[in-house]
Design a protein around this motif. Structure first.
Motif, short mmCIF file in Angstrom:
data_model
loop_
_atom_site.label_atom_id
_atom_site.label_comp_id
_atom_site.label_asym_id
_atom_site.label_seq_id
_atom_site.Cartn_x
_atom_site.Cartn_y
_atom_site.Cartn_z
N GLN A 227 -5.67 9.01 38.29
CA GLN A 227 -6.49 9.40 39.32
C GLN A 227 -6.17 9.33 40.62
OE1 GLN A 227 -9.94 6.44 39.49
NE2 GLN A 227 -10.82 7.60 37.92
N LEU A 400 -1.46 -6.77 38.78
CA LEU A 400 -1.78 -5.77 39.94
C LEU A 400 -0.60 -5.24 40.00
CD1 LEU A 400 -4.74 -6.74 42.32
CD2 LEU A 400 -4.50 -4.77 41.18
N MET A 401 -0.29 -3.78 40.32
CA MET A 401 0.62 -3.15 40.69
C MET A 401 0.72 -3.12 42.39
SD MET A 401 2.09 0.49 39.60
CE MET A 401 0.13 1.03 39.83
N PHE A 432 5.16 -6.97 37.77
CA PHE A 432 4.43 -5.89 37.35
C PHE A 432 5.37 -5.29 36.40
CE2 PHE A 432 3.00 -1.59 37.17
CZ PHE A 432 1.71 -1.62 36.47
P1 ATP Z 1 -9.44 8.22 34.19
O1 ATP Z 1 -10.53 7.62 33.58
O2 ATP Z 1 -9.94 9.00 35.31
O3 ATP Z 1 -8.57 9.06 33.28
P2 ATP Z 1 -7.22 6.16 34.14
O4 ATP Z 1 -8.11 5.44 33.17
O5 ATP Z 1 -6.63 7.31 33.69
O6 ATP Z 1 -8.52 7.06 35.03
P3 ATP Z 1 -5.62 5.90 36.28
O7 ATP Z 1 -5.88 7.22 36.96
O8 ATP Z 1 -4.47 5.63 35.46
O9 ATP Z 1 -6.87 5.60 35.49
O10 ATP Z 1 -5.62 4.89 37.25
C1 ATP Z 1 -6.66 4.73 38.20
C2 ATP Z 1 -6.31 3.98 39.58
O11 ATP Z 1 -5.89 2.68 39.11
C3 ATP Z 1 -5.02 4.69 40.19
O12 ATP Z 1 -5.13 4.81 41.54
C4 ATP Z 1 -3.94 3.68 39.77
O13 ATP Z 1 -2.95 3.79 40.73
C5 ATP Z 1 -4.61 2.33 39.60
N1 ATP Z 1 -3.92 1.40 38.75
C6 ATP Z 1 -3.69 1.61 37.49
N2 ATP Z 1 -2.97 0.43 37.23
C7 ATP Z 1 -2.92 -0.31 38.20
C8 ATP Z 1 -2.49 -1.78 38.31
N3 ATP Z 1 -1.85 -2.40 37.26
N4 ATP Z 1 -2.47 -2.39 39.60
C9 ATP Z 1 -2.78 -1.59 40.59
N5 ATP Z 1 -3.31 -0.20 40.47
C10 ATP Z 1 -3.29 0.30 39.40
#
Ligand code: ATP
Length: 486
Positions: A227, A400-401, A432
């Motif tokens: 996203q 958290l990343m 992470f």
């Molecule tokens: P959608 O439902 O739109 O498909 P998604 O579930 O696939 O979204 P992502 O797009 O992978 O979610 O991630 C959403 C956001 O969260 C991104 O900006 C990503 O960088 C962040 N994110 C994911 N995992 C972590 C984490 N462990 N720590 C910090 N940020 C994270």
């Protein structure tokens, strides 16, 4: 032809002719050799009679090269060997010409493959087995990167094509896409991993990290697009339909879009279709959450399980199957992934409560939600023994990343004692990236049980999945459920 066409010679009388020729034969042997050939047609007839005197056989023997002087013998090798003595000399000449690599006039570099081939053509009448073998070997060694070996190599060792990005298995309109087929092979040792979870919980990010990318990489190059900030801000959804990616280790990853609570009924219906589909065609389904926990998620899982298409039986006409019907129904492994977990969630007491809660919520499910993945096995909690989580479910925590170095420095600097300011701050969990690699090895090690009653190759799986998707879309149970919800 001579006999039918030349009836006239008979008219003149054969005896006269013979006499004349005998007179001519008296001359020197050289003349006989170069004598006109038109008379030859009569010679065989005379010999066949056997009534002829020595001159006839003499005429035959004169072409023998043995009679030639030694000076003439060393001349070109075009002369056809007749006697045994010359045949013995031939192999020696062959070996010489091969080793010299086409010395008469051709440069040595060119002589290896090309002149070798042309020489073979020229010497086509007298090839012996060793010549072919040695020349083939020579060609392989001289032109190892030439035009021959790569072709053979290509046909034998074609590496599986590497995907650069995920592609659609099901598009935005919920239609099946065939493009994934070209990446699949006829082998059975594959693992299918699907993911579901609420919007923005990190599905695409985690799937990219499990499949092809490293946490250090730029998110823009992830195989499943995460996203963007703009989508996040307007509460949008990045993934639509089902995205497909297969690794070279033959692990198929399916990233999905699932909207549970906030959405209109249409979206809920689509989410149920996707989840029911994943429950049928995946070995492992990862359920991602970024907080603990939403009760709707478990209701949703229960509903999807209820609407899941039943596993097709091995043979439709099988009457007395030994196993009970429930036992033959396929259910995947479920992994609850707590993404973006805080330090508190890594606290053993909280961890225990989380496991207990999930175990209770999933108690009536047929999905394999426990016994196949364990954080305790990964040495994340070295002080905890295996009995600590007596109700352990397949749950994994990802922190958290964050920018880890920065975070450690700020925390360490906040300490009052100057000695501690040099130490990294207490995080309460591994990094992470280390957690991701532990999760990956746990997921990839999960059992690859049979999805249907027959063993599926990757390509078979694709056809099977297409059939299941078709069934899910036309499912009367799903449409009935939607009607009742309306
Ligand atoms: P959608 O439902 O739109 O498909 P998604 O579930 O696939 O979204 P992502 O797009 O992978 O979610 O991630 C959403 C956001 O969260 C991104 O900006 C990503 O960088 C962040 N994110 C994911 N995992 C972590 C984490 N462990 N720590 C910090 N940020 C994270």
């Amino acid at each position: 032809m001579s006999e039918s066409g030349h009836s006239q010679p008979g008219m003149y009388g054969q005896g006269r002719r013979r006499r004349r020729r005998r007179d001519r034969d008296v001359g020197p042997p050289g003349q006989n050799l170069s004598g006109p050939s038109r008379d030859r047609e009569y010679v065989p007839r005379e010999r066949r009679d056997g009534s002829e005197e020595p001159p006839g056989p003499l005429l035959q023997k004169t072409p023998i090269i043995l009679a030639k002087p030694p000076g003439e013998r060393s001349k070109p090798s075009q002369s056809v060997p007749i006697s045994g003595g010359q045949a013995l000399e031939k192999p020696i000449m062959l070996i010489k010409s091969r080793e010299d690599g086409g010395k008469p006039g051709t440069p040595p570099e060119v002589a290896s493959p090309c002149s070798g081939a042309s020489k073979l053509e020229r010497e086509g009448q007298r090839p012996t087995q060793p010549v072919y073998q040695i020349q083939n070997r020579g060609m392989g060694a001289a032109a190892s990167s030439g035009a021959v070996d790569p072709v053979i190599g290509q046909t034998k060792l074609v590496p599986p094509e590497k995907m650069k990005h995920s592609i659609k298995l099901v598009d935005d309109q919920m239609n099946w896409c065939d493009s994934a087929m070209e990446y699949l092979r006829d082998q059975t040792d594959m693992l299918v991993v699907g993911v579901i979870g609420l919007q923005g919980t990190g599905k695409s990010t985690i799937m990219s990290l499990l499949s092809a990318n490293a946490p250090e990489e730029d998110q823009r190059v992830y195989v499943f697009r995460a996203q963007t900030q703009e989508i996040k801000e307007r509460g949008g959804n990045q993934s639509t339909g089902i995205d497909f990616y297969i690794t070279q280790e033959r692990v198929i990853f399916l990233d999905t879009q699932v909207r549970l609570n906030l959405s209109p009924l249409l979206f809920l219906n689509q989410s149920l279709q996707i989840t029911a589909f994943l429950f049928t065609v995946c070995h492992v389904v990862i359920v991602i959450q970024d907080w603990f926990t939403d009760i709707n998620l478990y209701r949703f899982l229960q509903t999807a399980e209820m609407l899941k298409p039943s596993t097709p039986s091995a043979s439709h006409d099988s009457t007395g199957s030994s196993g009970n019907e429930e036992g033959s129904e396929y259910y995947p492994h479920i992994v609850f992934l707590q993404n973006k977990s805080s330090r508190d969630e890594f606290c053993p007491r909280n961890l225990k409560k989380m496991h207990m809660a999930v175990d209770k919520l999933m108690a009536h499910s047929h999905l394999k939600y426990k016994g196949t993945l364990s954080m305790l096995d990964c040495n994340i909690f070295p002080g905890l023994d295996r009995d600590y989580l007596e109700t352990e479910v397949n749950m994994f925590l990802l922190p958290l990343m964050e920018n880890e170095g920065e975070d450690a420095l700020t925390k360490a600097g906040s300490g009052s004692a100057p000695l501690f300011s040099l130490l990294p701050g207490y995080r309460g969990h591994p990094t992470f990236s280390s957690q991701v690699s532990k999760l990956r090895s746990q997921i990839l090690a999960m059992s690859r049980c049979q999805l249907s009653h027959t063993i599926l190759t990757e390509k078979n799986w694709f056809h099977y999945a297409a059939r299941i998707w078709d069934g899910v879309k036309k499912s009367s149970a799903l449409s009935e459920y939607s009607r009742l919800q309306a």
